[in-house]
Write an enzyme that holds these catalytic residues in place. Structure first.
Site, PDB file in Angstrom:
ATOM      1  N   CYS A  42       0.847  -1.199   0.000  1.00 35.85           N
ATOM      2  CA  CYS A  42       0.000   0.000   0.000  1.00 35.85           C
ATOM      3  C   CYS A  42       0.882   1.249   0.000  1.00 35.85           C
ATOM      4  O   CYS A  42       1.978   1.256   0.559  1.00 35.85           O
ATOM      5  CB  CYS A  42      -0.910   0.011   1.232  1.00 35.85           C
ATOM      6  SG  CYS A  42      -2.092   1.388   1.233  1.00 35.85           S
ATOM      7  N   ASP A  44       0.378   3.741   1.672  1.00 33.51           N
ATOM      8  CA  ASP A  44       0.332   4.304   3.023  1.00 33.51           C
ATOM      9  C   ASP A  44       1.747   4.579   3.549  1.00 33.51           C
ATOM     10  O   ASP A  44       2.617   3.699   3.519  1.00 33.51           O
ATOM     11  CB  ASP A  44      -0.406   3.319   3.952  1.00 33.51           C
ATOM     12  CG  ASP A  44      -0.762   3.949   5.285  1.00 33.51           C
ATOM     13  OD1 ASP A  44       0.155   4.412   5.991  1.00 33.51           O
ATOM     14  OD2 ASP A  44      -1.954   3.970   5.623  1.00 33.51           O
ATOM     15  N   ARG A  46       2.953   4.685   6.291  1.00 32.62           N
ATOM     16  CA  ARG A  46       3.388   3.980   7.504  1.00 32.62           C
ATOM     17  C   ARG A  46       3.885   2.562   7.244  1.00 32.62           C
ATOM     18  O   ARG A  46       4.265   1.865   8.181  1.00 32.62           O
ATOM     19  CB  ARG A  46       2.231   3.941   8.512  1.00 32.62           C
ATOM     20  CG  ARG A  46       1.762   5.325   8.935  1.00 32.62           C
ATOM     21  CD  ARG A  46       0.402   5.270   9.611  1.00 32.62           C
ATOM     22  NE  ARG A  46      -0.649   4.826   8.699  1.00 32.62           N
ATOM     23  CZ  ARG A  46      -1.931   4.682   9.040  1.00 32.62           C
ATOM     24  NH1 ARG A  46      -2.307   4.929  10.278  1.00 32.62           N
ATOM     25  NH2 ARG A  46      -2.819   4.290   8.156  1.00 32.62           N
ATOM     26  N   HIS A  98      -2.264  -3.970   4.914  1.00 31.39           N
ATOM     27  CA  HIS A  98      -2.086  -3.583   6.312  1.00 31.39           C
ATOM     28  C   HIS A  98      -3.438  -3.336   6.951  1.00 31.39           C
ATOM     29  O   HIS A  98      -4.366  -2.848   6.303  1.00 31.39           O
ATOM     30  CB  HIS A  98      -1.192  -2.343   6.441  1.00 31.39           C
ATOM     31  CG  HIS A  98      -1.786  -1.096   5.858  1.00 31.39           C
ATOM     32  ND1 HIS A  98      -2.401  -0.149   6.629  1.00 31.39           N
ATOM     33  CD2 HIS A  98      -1.881  -0.672   4.582  1.00 31.39           C
ATOM     34  CE1 HIS A  98      -2.834   0.824   5.844  1.00 31.39           C
ATOM     35  NE2 HIS A  98      -2.536   0.536   4.589  1.00 31.39           N
ATOM     36  N   CYS A 101      -6.418  -0.208   6.742  1.00 29.05           N
ATOM     37  CA  CYS A 101      -6.118   0.433   5.447  1.00 29.05           C
ATOM     38  C   CYS A 101      -7.246   1.414   5.072  1.00 29.05           C
ATOM     39  O   CYS A 101      -8.418   1.045   4.974  1.00 29.05           O
ATOM     40  CB  CYS A 101      -5.964  -0.626   4.373  1.00 29.05           C
ATOM     41  SG  CYS A 101      -5.515   0.059   2.748  1.00 29.05           S
TER      42      CYS A 101
HETATM   43 CO    CO Z   1      -3.550   1.198   2.943  1.00 32.62          CO
END
Ligand code: CO
Length: 213
Positions: A42, A44, A46, A98, A101
């Protein structure tokens, strides 16, 4: 100081540290890459692939998009798959989702997100196919997290359905497909799914042996 300057300063410090530990680090890095892993994760911020796995530059070929999707009409991810499997000859393909999400959570709502609707539609389809199981989970967050897991498995199947994967399995019995989920709350990767080159391919998606030579 502009905040983004801190990134450039950190880069200089990183170069100094790498060179201090290994004087020819960048000389070696510039010679080429032979990563064993393709990571589809992803976007993302993090879930940085190298950082959470302790990998060094050169070890993981990385593709990231919203909610780590492998869509058969997406030239971007399909080009990455093709290059990683056929040219780099990676031994493992990891799809890493994750928990929590935002893309998956958004896809479970009835909200309109502009152009992103088309992308999230792929997650909605997985939700649709597994609605009963997902909605039987207790909290909203549990439901999101179950869809995160099921979507990772669906992306592995999407890879399995591709010609480039079937050809590599047929000719070289690689790569192994792995489905992982990262926990934001504890930093741990869950090793949930694995599909080996000996696994059967659903008939509708299977190419003839002659097409894999
Ligand atoms: Co995500």
């Amino acid at each position: 100081m502009d905040k983004h300057r801190s990134l450039l300063l950190a880069n200089k410090a990183w170069v100094q540290e790498k060179t201090r530990l290994e004087s020819d680090f960048f000389e070696n890095l510039s010679k080429g890459q032979q990563p064993s892993y393709l990571w589809i994760g992803c976007s993302d911020s993090r879930v940085p692939a190298e950082e959470v796995t302790g990998a060094s530059p050169g070890e993981i070929f990385v593709h990231r998009n919203i909610a780590n999707l492998v869509v058969h009409t997406d030239l971007n991810v399909q080009s990455v798959l093709h290059y990683a499997i056929e040219v780099l000859k990676v031994k493992h393909v990891i799809v890493c989702g994750h928990y929590g999400c935002g893309g998956v959570r958004a896809a479970m709502t009835q909200n309109h997100f502009g152009v992103m609707d088309q992308w999230l539609r792929n997650i909605k389809d997985v939700f649709h196919d597994h609605r009963d199981e997902i909605t039987s989970k207790g909290s909203q967050e549990d439901q999101v997290n179950r869809l995160v897991e099921l979507s990772v498995l669906e992306q592995l199947k999407n890879i399995q359905r591709s010609h480039v994967l079937q050809k590599a399995w047929h000719q070289e019995q690689r790569p192994i497909l792995h489905g992982w989920v990262f926990g934001l709350q504890d930093g741990l990767l869950r090793d949930l799914y694995r599909i080996d080159p000996s696994s059967p391919i659903e008939q509708e998606y299977r190419y003839d042996k002659a097409a894999l030579e």
